[in-house]
Design a protein around this motif. Structure first.
Motif, PDB file in Angstrom:
ATOM      1  N   ALA A   1       0.832  -1.201   0.000  1.00 39.05           N
ATOM      2  CA  ALA A   1       0.000   0.000   0.000  1.00 39.05           C
ATOM      3  C   ALA A   1       0.875   1.264   0.000  1.00 39.05           C
ATOM      4  N   ASN A   2       2.192   1.069  -0.039  1.00 38.12           N
ATOM      5  CA  ASN A   2       3.145   2.182  -0.010  1.00 38.12           C
ATOM      6  C   ASN A   2       2.910   3.119   1.167  1.00 38.12           C
ATOM      7  N   ARG A   3       2.658   2.533   2.330  1.00 39.09           N
ATOM      8  CA  ARG A   3       2.449   3.330   3.542  1.00 39.09           C
ATOM      9  C   ARG A   3       3.773   3.711   4.192  1.00 39.09           C
ATOM     10  N   GLY A   4       4.845   3.045   3.774  1.00 33.34           N
ATOM     11  CA  GLY A   4       6.139   3.317   4.395  1.00 33.34           C
ATOM     12  C   GLY A   4       6.345   2.514   5.667  1.00 33.34           C
ATOM     13  N   THR A   5       5.395   1.628   5.967  1.00 35.43           N
ATOM     14  CA  THR A   5       5.527   0.751   7.135  1.00 35.43           C
ATOM     15  C   THR A   5       5.038  -0.645   6.763  1.00 35.43           C
TER      16      THR A   5
ATOM     17  N   ILE B   1      10.868   1.521   7.247  1.00 38.34           N
ATOM     18  CA  ILE B   1      11.980   0.835   6.577  1.00 38.34           C
ATOM     19  C   ILE B   1      13.280   0.932   7.378  1.00 38.34           C
ATOM     20  N   GLU B   2      13.537   2.088   8.012  1.00 36.91           N
ATOM     21  CA  GLU B   2      14.775   2.224   8.788  1.00 36.91           C
ATOM     22  C   GLU B   2      14.775   1.246   9.966  1.00 36.91           C
ATOM     23  N   ALA B   3      13.643   1.183  10.669  1.00 35.45           N
ATOM     24  CA  ALA B   3      13.539   0.270  11.806  1.00 35.45           C
ATOM     25  C   ALA B   3      13.666  -1.171  11.329  1.00 35.45           C
ATOM     26  N   PHE B   4      13.003  -1.482  10.227  1.00 30.12           N
ATOM     27  CA  PHE B   4      13.072  -2.829   9.671  1.00 30.12           C
ATOM     28  C   PHE B   4      14.515  -3.208   9.341  1.00 30.12           C
ATOM     29  N   CYS B   5      15.223  -2.304   8.682  1.00 29.54           N
ATOM     30  CA  CYS B   5      16.619  -2.577   8.297  1.00 29.54           C
ATOM     31  C   CYS B   5      17.505  -2.752   9.527  1.00 29.54           C
TER      32      CYS B   5
ATOM     33  N   GLN C   1      -3.093  -8.302   1.445  1.00 28.15           N
ATOM     34  CA  GLN C   1      -3.675  -7.031   0.990  1.00 28.15           C
ATOM     35  C   GLN C   1      -3.476  -6.813  -0.511  1.00 28.15           C
ATOM     36  N   LEU C   2      -2.673  -7.669  -1.132  1.00 18.88           N
ATOM     37  CA  LEU C   2      -2.387  -7.499  -2.560  1.00 18.88           C
ATOM     38  C   LEU C   2      -3.633  -7.757  -3.400  1.00 18.88           C
ATOM     39  N   THR C   3      -3.861  -6.875  -4.366  1.00 22.20           N
ATOM     40  CA  THR C   3      -4.976  -7.083  -5.287  1.00 22.20           C
ATOM     41  C   THR C   3      -4.479  -7.955  -6.436  1.00 22.20           C
ATOM     42  N   GLY C   4      -5.404  -8.491  -7.201  1.00 24.57           N
ATOM     43  CA  GLY C   4      -5.037  -9.294  -8.371  1.00 24.57           C
ATOM     44  C   GLY C   4      -4.160  -8.519  -9.333  1.00 24.57           C
ATOM     45  N   ASP C   5      -4.491  -7.235  -9.536  1.00 27.24           N
ATOM     46  CA  ASP C   5      -3.705  -6.401 -10.446  1.00 27.24           C
ATOM     47  C   ASP C   5      -2.282  -6.206  -9.939  1.00 27.24           C
TER      48      ASP C   5
END
Length: 151
Positions: A22-26, A65-69, A118-122
């Motif tokens: 969803a490009n939420r950044g989290t 992303i920083e926390a994840f990394c 959460q991924l759509t078919g498209d």
């Protein structure tokens, strides 16, 4: 060693991107476990849980992303490129049950859908088209590696 670290960060950012559809950044904290497991990394569950809590002081159940990394690289510290490739090969082998050297895009679709419901078919079609660069309907190990490492 810096090059291996660079590749590692690229791999982590790509994995993060695959989960942040969803490009939420989290991404959800739980997905960190999935990513580490998918990449074949072992981790101490209590240690991981504590680190995730530390990175999520508001307790909203997600990390950026920083926390994840930071968290993921803690568990990857002793990895080198060869070990990383071996682990990716193992992950690939889990889905290449017949040992053909490739998996059908339908399997990849299942994997991606299972990793993120959460991924759509498209979105799935788009991701698969990006990964299956030769439109063969299968994903070979090189395409899989490219997807995971960005090389």
């Amino acid at each position: 060693m810096a090059e291996a670290e660079d590749q590692q960060m690229q791999l982590l950012k790509r994995a993060f991107g695959m989960f942040d559809t969803a490009n939420r950044g989290t991404i959800d904290r739980e997905k960190v476990r999935t990513i580490l497991t998918t990449l074949g990394h072992s981790y101490d569950d209590k240690e991981l849980e504590q680190m995730l809590k530390d990175e999520d002081p508001e307790e909203n159940g997600a990390v950026d992303i920083e926390a994840f990394c930071r968290v993921a690289s803690h568990f990857l510290e002793n990895e080198d490129e060869e070990a990383m490739q071996k682990e990716l090969k193992e992950a690939f082998r889990l889905y290449d049950k017949e040992g053909n050297g490739y998996i059908p895009t339908s399997s990849l679709r299942e994997i991606l859908a299972a990793l993120d419901d959460q991924l759509t078919g498209d979105q799935l079609n788009e991701m698969i088209a990006e990964i299956d660069t030769d439109a063969s309907g299968t994903v070979d190990f090189e395409e899989f590696m490219e997807m995971m490492t960005g090389d």
